[in-house]
Design a protein around this motif. Structure first.
Motif, PDB file in Angstrom:
ATOM      1  N   CYS A  16     -19.212   8.958 -25.556  1.00  0.00           N
ATOM      2  CA  CYS A  16     -19.087  10.199 -24.785  1.00  0.00           C
ATOM      3  C   CYS A  16     -17.659  10.348 -24.271  1.00  0.00           C
ATOM      4  O   CYS A  16     -17.027   9.366 -23.870  1.00  0.00           O
ATOM      5  CB  CYS A  16     -20.069  10.154 -23.621  1.00  0.00           C
ATOM      6  N   PHE A  17     -17.163  11.581 -24.284  1.00  0.00           N
ATOM      7  CA  PHE A  17     -15.862  11.917 -23.707  1.00  0.00           C
ATOM      8  C   PHE A  17     -16.035  13.181 -22.889  1.00  0.00           C
ATOM      9  O   PHE A  17     -16.589  14.163 -23.373  1.00  0.00           O
ATOM     10  CB  PHE A  17     -14.816  12.123 -24.807  1.00  0.00           C
ATOM     11  N   ASP A  18     -15.584  13.152 -21.638  1.00  0.00           N
ATOM     12  CA  ASP A  18     -15.672  14.308 -20.750  1.00  0.00           C
ATOM     13  C   ASP A  18     -14.265  14.629 -20.253  1.00  0.00           C
ATOM     14  O   ASP A  18     -13.734  13.931 -19.386  1.00  0.00           O
ATOM     15  CB  ASP A  18     -16.609  14.002 -19.578  1.00  0.00           C
ATOM     16  N   ARG A  19     -13.662  15.664 -20.834  1.00  0.00           N
ATOM     17  CA  ARG A  19     -12.287  16.039 -20.480  1.00  0.00           C
ATOM     18  C   ARG A  19     -12.186  16.454 -19.008  1.00  0.00           C
ATOM     19  O   ARG A  19     -11.254  16.072 -18.309  1.00  0.00           O
ATOM     20  CB  ARG A  19     -11.799  17.170 -21.373  1.00  0.00           C
ATOM     21  N   GLU A  20     -13.150  17.233 -18.543  1.00  0.00           N
ATOM     22  CA  GLU A  20     -13.101  17.734 -17.173  1.00  0.00           C
ATOM     23  C   GLU A  20     -13.141  16.604 -16.139  1.00  0.00           C
ATOM     24  O   GLU A  20     -12.402  16.614 -15.164  1.00  0.00           O
ATOM     25  CB  GLU A  20     -14.264  18.704 -16.942  1.00  0.00           C
ATOM     26  N   LYS A  21     -14.014  15.626 -16.380  1.00  0.00           N
ATOM     27  CA  LYS A  21     -14.134  14.491 -15.451  1.00  0.00           C
ATOM     28  C   LYS A  21     -13.154  13.372 -15.776  1.00  0.00           C
ATOM     29  O   LYS A  21     -13.094  12.378 -15.044  1.00  0.00           O
ATOM     30  CB  LYS A  21     -15.561  13.944 -15.480  1.00  0.00           C
ATOM     31  N   ARG A  22     -12.418  13.517 -16.888  1.00  0.00           N
ATOM     32  CA  ARG A  22     -11.443  12.511 -17.338  1.00  0.00           C
ATOM     33  C   ARG A  22     -12.123  11.147 -17.494  1.00  0.00           C
ATOM     34  O   ARG A  22     -11.666  10.148 -16.978  1.00  0.00           O
ATOM     35  CB  ARG A  22     -10.231  12.433 -16.405  1.00  0.00           C
ATOM     36  N   MET A  23     -13.239  11.162 -18.243  1.00  0.00           N
ATOM     37  CA  MET A  23     -14.058   9.960 -18.424  1.00  0.00           C
ATOM     38  C   MET A  23     -14.366   9.733 -19.904  1.00  0.00           C
ATOM     39  O   MET A  23     -14.407  10.687 -20.679  1.00  0.00           O
ATOM     40  CB  MET A  23     -15.381  10.093 -17.671  1.00  0.00           C
ATOM     41  N   ILE A  24     -14.621   8.472 -20.224  1.00  0.00           N
ATOM     42  CA  ILE A  24     -15.026   8.093 -21.570  1.00  0.00           C
ATOM     43  C   ILE A  24     -16.046   6.964 -21.470  1.00  0.00           C
ATOM     44  O   ILE A  24     -15.999   6.161 -20.533  1.00  0.00           O
ATOM     45  CB  ILE A  24     -13.811   7.669 -22.424  1.00  0.00           C
ATOM     46  N   THR A  25     -16.962   6.936 -22.425  1.00  0.00           N
ATOM     47  CA  THR A  25     -17.927   5.845 -22.536  1.00  0.00           C
ATOM     48  C   THR A  25     -17.871   5.340 -23.972  1.00  0.00           C
ATOM     49  O   THR A  25     -17.937   6.131 -24.915  1.00  0.00           O
ATOM     50  CB  THR A  25     -19.356   6.326 -22.213  1.00  0.00           C
ATOM     51  N   GLN A  58      -8.679  -0.867 -23.670  1.00  0.00           N
ATOM     52  CA  GLN A  58      -8.727  -0.148 -24.940  1.00  0.00           C
ATOM     53  C   GLN A  58      -9.456   1.183 -24.801  1.00  0.00           C
ATOM     54  O   GLN A  58      -9.021   2.198 -25.357  1.00  0.00           O
ATOM     55  CB  GLN A  58      -9.355  -1.025 -26.023  1.00  0.00           C
ATOM     56  N   ALA A  59     -10.546   1.207 -24.060  1.00  0.00           N
ATOM     57  CA  ALA A  59     -11.230   2.479 -23.811  1.00  0.00           C
ATOM     58  C   ALA A  59     -10.307   3.432 -23.058  1.00  0.00           C
ATOM     59  O   ALA A  59     -10.284   4.636 -23.318  1.00  0.00           O
ATOM     60  CB  ALA A  59     -12.526   2.247 -23.036  1.00  0.00           C
ATOM     61  N   GLY A  60      -9.531   2.876 -22.129  1.00  0.00           N
ATOM     62  CA  GLY A  60      -8.554   3.683 -21.401  1.00  0.00           C
ATOM     63  C   GLY A  60      -7.502   4.287 -22.313  1.00  0.00           C
ATOM     64  O   GLY A  60      -7.109   5.444 -22.149  1.00  0.00           O
ATOM     65  N   LEU A  61      -7.050   3.541 -23.311  1.00  0.00           N
ATOM     66  CA  LEU A  61      -6.064   4.068 -24.261  1.00  0.00           C
ATOM     67  C   LEU A  61      -6.643   5.211 -25.091  1.00  0.00           C
ATOM     68  O   LEU A  61      -5.956   6.203 -25.349  1.00  0.00           O
ATOM     69  CB  LEU A  61      -5.548   2.962 -25.181  1.00  0.00           C
ATOM     70  N   ILE A  62      -7.903   5.083 -25.491  1.00  0.00           N
ATOM     71  CA  ILE A  62      -8.542   6.188 -26.218  1.00  0.00           C
ATOM     72  C   ILE A  62      -8.657   7.403 -25.305  1.00  0.00           C
ATOM     73  O   ILE A  62      -8.367   8.533 -25.709  1.00  0.00           O
ATOM     74  CB  ILE A  62      -9.920   5.772 -26.755  1.00  0.00           C
ATOM     75  N   LEU A  63      -9.049   7.179 -24.054  1.00  0.00           N
ATOM     76  CA  LEU A  63      -9.156   8.279 -23.089  1.00  0.00           C
ATOM     77  C   LEU A  63      -7.811   8.983 -22.919  1.00  0.00           C
ATOM     78  O   LEU A  63      -7.735  10.215 -22.959  1.00  0.00           O
ATOM     79  CB  LEU A  63      -9.655   7.729 -21.743  1.00  0.00           C
ATOM     80  N   ILE A  64      -6.749   8.212 -22.762  1.00  0.00           N
ATOM     81  CA  ILE A  64      -5.415   8.799 -22.610  1.00  0.00           C
ATOM     82  C   ILE A  64      -5.041   9.606 -23.847  1.00  0.00           C
ATOM     83  O   ILE A  64      -4.531  10.730 -23.741  1.00  0.00           O
ATOM     84  CB  ILE A  64      -4.364   7.698 -22.323  1.00  0.00           C
ATOM     85  N   SER A  65      -5.312   9.065 -25.022  1.00  0.00           N
ATOM     86  CA  SER A  65      -5.012   9.784 -26.268  1.00  0.00           C
ATOM     87  C   SER A  65      -5.741  11.125 -26.320  1.00  0.00           C
ATOM     88  O   SER A  65      -5.153  12.145 -26.687  1.00  0.00           O
ATOM     89  CB  SER A  65      -5.414   8.941 -27.482  1.00  0.00           C
ATOM     90  N   LEU A  66      -7.021  11.114 -25.969  1.00  0.00           N
ATOM     91  CA  LEU A  66      -7.797  12.347 -25.998  1.00  0.00           C
ATOM     92  C   LEU A  66      -7.318  13.347 -24.951  1.00  0.00           C
ATOM     93  O   LEU A  66      -7.246  14.550 -25.221  1.00  0.00           O
ATOM     94  CB  LEU A  66      -9.281  12.033 -25.803  1.00  0.00           C
ATOM     95  N   LEU A  67      -6.977  12.863 -23.771  1.00  0.00           N
ATOM     96  CA  LEU A  67      -6.508  13.770 -22.717  1.00  0.00           C
ATOM     97  C   LEU A  67      -5.123  14.336 -23.018  1.00  0.00           C
ATOM     98  O   LEU A  67      -4.844  15.501 -22.736  1.00  0.00           O
ATOM     99  CB  LEU A  67      -6.490  13.043 -21.361  1.00  0.00           C
ATOM    100  N   SER A 100     -12.596   5.896 -16.370  1.00  0.00           N
ATOM    101  CA  SER A 100     -12.095   7.190 -15.914  1.00  0.00           C
ATOM    102  C   SER A 100     -10.635   7.043 -15.520  1.00  0.00           C
ATOM    103  O   SER A 100     -10.210   5.988 -15.031  1.00  0.00           O
ATOM    104  CB  SER A 100     -12.925   7.722 -14.741  1.00  0.00           C
ATOM    105  N   LEU A 101      -9.886   8.108 -15.768  1.00  0.00           N
ATOM    106  CA  LEU A 101      -8.478   8.141 -15.376  1.00  0.00           C
ATOM    107  C   LEU A 101      -8.413   8.552 -13.918  1.00  0.00           C
ATOM    108  O   LEU A 101      -8.851   9.648 -13.555  1.00  0.00           O
ATOM    109  CB  LEU A 101      -7.702   9.120 -16.255  1.00  0.00           C
ATOM    110  N   LYS A 102      -7.893   7.669 -13.082  1.00  0.00           N
ATOM    111  CA  LYS A 102      -7.809   7.947 -11.650  1.00  0.00           C
ATOM    112  C   LYS A 102      -6.517   8.664 -11.281  1.00  0.00           C
ATOM    113  O   LYS A 102      -6.523   9.582 -10.473  1.00  0.00           O
ATOM    114  CB  LYS A 102      -7.950   6.651 -10.845  1.00  0.00           C
TER     115      LYS A 102
END
Length: 133
Positions: A16-25, A58-67, A100-102
């Protein structure tokens, strides 16, 4: 999307990726054949905490890439904060990594992460990692 390649990739899939909440699972399963289980620990293998922490990064890096809309070419782990372990992770146990990106300060991204046991639905650890891109 990760700059890390095998054998140092510790995520199987993004759930799961939620751009609005800046979260990834993301999901990961450390197979019982992994080399590190032979020494960590003989007759009682558990996933090393450092690898669970790396899974968060690593999940954080994917989140950053998507954001950011572009693949991170390389990301360095700059700091680990507020780490706490609650439950061991065993071979062949699937875990869910929630991040989540804080905040972002310059090239530093503050990622809050938690690792859960899928089978038991229990939190195994939490940590805040700071990655530098």
């Amino acid at each position: 999307m990760l700059p890390q390649k095998e054998p140092f990739r510790f995520l199987d899939t993004v759930e799961c990726f939620d751009r609005e909440k800046r979260m990834i699972t993301a999901l990961q399963q450390f197979g019982s054949e992994e080399f590190f289980f032979k020494g960590h620990f003989p007759n009682n293998p558990i996933v090393p905490g450092v690898l669970l922490t790396e899974s968060i990064a690593q999940a954080g890096l994917i989140l950053i890439s998507l954001l950011e809309g572009q693949k991170v070419k390389i990301g360095y782990l700059a700091q680990i904060e507020k780490t706490k372990f609650f439950k061991e992770v065993y071979p062949d146990e699937q875990v869910k990594v929630k991040c989540s990106l804080k905040k972002k300060i310059g090239k530093y991204y503050y990622i809050a992460g938690e690792v859960y046991s899928q089978q038991l639905n229990k939190r195994c650890m939490r940590a805040t990692v700071i990655v530098c891109i």
